[in-house]
Design an enzyme around this catalytic site. Structure first.
Site, PDB file in Angstrom:
ATOM      1  N   HIS A 110      50.811 -51.184  -3.327  1.00 32.10           N
ATOM      2  CA  HIS A 110      51.024 -49.872  -2.724  1.00 32.10           C
ATOM      3  C   HIS A 110      52.489 -49.586  -2.415  1.00 32.10           C
ATOM      4  CE1 HIS A 110      49.428 -52.599   0.623  1.00 32.10           C
ATOM      5  NE2 HIS A 110      50.742 -52.645   0.694  1.00 32.10           N
ATOM      6  N   TYR A 170      64.633 -60.924  -2.433  1.00 30.63           N
ATOM      7  CA  TYR A 170      64.593 -60.978  -3.895  1.00 30.63           C
ATOM      8  C   TYR A 170      65.990 -60.963  -4.508  1.00 30.63           C
ATOM      9  CZ  TYR A 170      59.919 -59.243  -2.748  1.00 30.63           C
ATOM     10  OH  TYR A 170      58.679 -59.066  -2.195  1.00 30.63           O
TER      11      TYR A 170
END
Length: 488
Positions: free
Chosen positions: A171, A258
């Site tokens: 989502h 990340y």
């Protein structure tokens, strides 16, 4: 119409309830069967009671079954939804705790980085068991909808090795679009059109249109910097927008782990994150949140059961993809979403075998992806770093090759920014030993890893992280909720 949906990991009570009510917002789906399965009889009992209460309160013919026998749940299922967390919070705690000993500070640790890679090692053997059962006992042509992280690794394994029709669902795109619509002053999220593409948790809004007008970088930067909340909560995300020229789907905390630049030193971490909520970068934030949520649900279960007596309101159907995909496949009402699938030319400057997240349309003919998208070069470069880690991680999980696992961790962007090769080798040994109960493919490697650990000279430290918070008690949570209710 009547068909069967199996939900694996249905003991994820809140999410299962959301999927269930979303699906029942489709009028044609009133007469279907939900088969719940989980390792925990306790959690299964709680969620079944909630779903039974919803069915009864709404006078539906929907059938709900629950069993710890996964194959029984999968028998004849047309759709299988997975929301499992292999190892539960016990293993997840090690995903955060052990890397901290080596200076690696994660906010979530469930996608890549040290925690996400080990999470994938636990999940992939189980995912392949799911796929075997789907091939053997589910309905012919059954579709596997994976919601579990690490999204790309799980989906990669299911498609390449599990040989099952699989789509990964998240989502992040929807939430990012809601933010953009808000900062641009849209009256409704439907005024915003966009193309968002990349890989899961590193997806980029490469084309934005507000009521048909193209939105450029400068306008978007100014809108975010002027926002009274996001300018504080999403500092790192805005910095990436300024440098890359496009906005990322992922929250400040997710995105920070990340990349190799923002969590490499404690002072840098505190500079870029915001502590108003875990998702903005708190050390181990999602672990704390998950622990508190579990404790809250266990304690306040009677309230959750009482709330299940309310009528289903179709206007409150969520933007989770699952119900909309099923509706499109079964009724031919077309749905546009963003899906995790094998690349194969969809994104021109990412590898063919990678699991990408990109726009697609769903109808009776299946999920039809928009092909020929080219990412900005910086976005593609960032995605490539993660894809290479994901590929090695999947292959290590399949083969049980601990040396390949160490190389995957070594090549992770944040790990590489913080740790030496010697530290990475020892850290992986320590994590594999600590999580041996959930890593059957590494059983042969555990004795040697223990031996190496007994002789190691690599120094570690006990470190809580740059921005750690303690798990709040039920009493503290109650007080906080009461205060919010009073002020809100």
């Amino acid at each position: 119409m009547s068909f069967k949906i199996a939900i694996i990991g249905a003991g994820s009570v809140g999410f299962t309830k959301k999927l269930f009510t979303d699906i029942l917002c489709v009028p044609e789906f009133r007469d279907i069967e939900f088969a719940l399965t989980d390792l925990s009889e306790h959690n299964l009992g709680m969620i079944k009671a909630i779903l039974d209460r919803i069915v009864e309160a709404n006078g539906l013919p929907t059938r709900v079954t629950a069993t710890t026998d996964r194959r029984k749940a999968l028998e004849g299922a047309r759709y299988i939804i997975s929301c499992v967390r292999v190892g539960g919070l016990e293993a997840y705690a090690d995903d955060i705790r052990i890397p901290l000993k080596y200076g690696i500070d994660q906010c979530v640790g469930d996608t890549i980085c040290a925690g996400g890679i080990l999470y994938g090692q636990r999940n992939i053997p189980v995912i392949l068991d799911f796929c075997r059962d789907i091939r053997e006992v589910a309905a012919t042509g059954a579709k596997f909808l994976n919601y579990a992280n690490p999204m790309a690794m799980n989906t990669w394994a299911a498609i390449e090795y599990g040989k099952v029709d699989t789509v990964g669902l998240c989502h992040g795109v929807q939430h990012g679009a809601e933010q953009i619509a808000e900062v641009l002053g849209a009256k409704s999220r439907h005024e915003l059109d966009y193309v968002c593409s990349g890989i899961n948790h590193q997806t980029w809004f490469i084309d934005l249109r507000l009521n048909g007008r193209k939105i450029g970088k400068d306008e978007l930067v100014a809108a975010f910097e002027a926002h009274p909340v996001y300018s504080r909560q999403e500092k790192l995300r805005i910095d990436v927008l300024k440098r890359f020229g496009v906005y990322s789907t992922e929250s400040n905390g997710h995105l920070s782990e990340y990349l190799p630049w923002y969590r490499k030193r404690p002072d840098e971490i505190t500079r870029w994150i915001d502590m108003s909520d875990w998702i903005h970068g708190e050390t181990g934030g999602y672990l704390r949140y998950s622990t508190e949520t579990r404790n809250w649900f266990e304690t306040e279960y009677p309230q959750f059961l009482e709330a299940a007596s309310k009528p289903i309101d179709p206007t409150k159907r969520s933007n989770e993809h699952a119900s909309h995909i099923l509706e499109a496949l079964e009724t031919n009402r077309v749905y546009r979403g963003h899906f995790n699938v094998r690349n194969e030319g969809i994104i021109t400057n990412l590898p063919q075998d990678a699991i990408i997240e990109s726009p697609g349309f769903v109808d009776r003919f299946g999920i039809n992806m928009a092909a020929g998208i080219t990412l900005p070069e910086a976005c593609a470069a960032t995605c490539m770093s993660s894809i290479n880690v994901q590929r090695m991680s999947v292959h290590a999980a399949i083969s049980g090759d601990i040396d390949l696992l160490k190389l995957a961790v070594l090549h992770d962007p944040l790990v590489g920014a913080v740790s030496t090769p010697e530290e990475v080798w020892q850290m992986v040994d320590e994590m594999v030993v600590a999580q041996a109960a959930w890593l059957p493919q590494y059983a042969h490697a555990v004795p040697a890893a223990k031996e190496r650990l007994s002789k190691s000279t690599v120094k570690t430290r006990e470190w809580a992280g740059a921005a750690r918070r303690n798990v709040r008690s039920i009493e503290e949570l109650r007080a906080e909720k009461a205060a919010l209710k009073q002020t809100g």
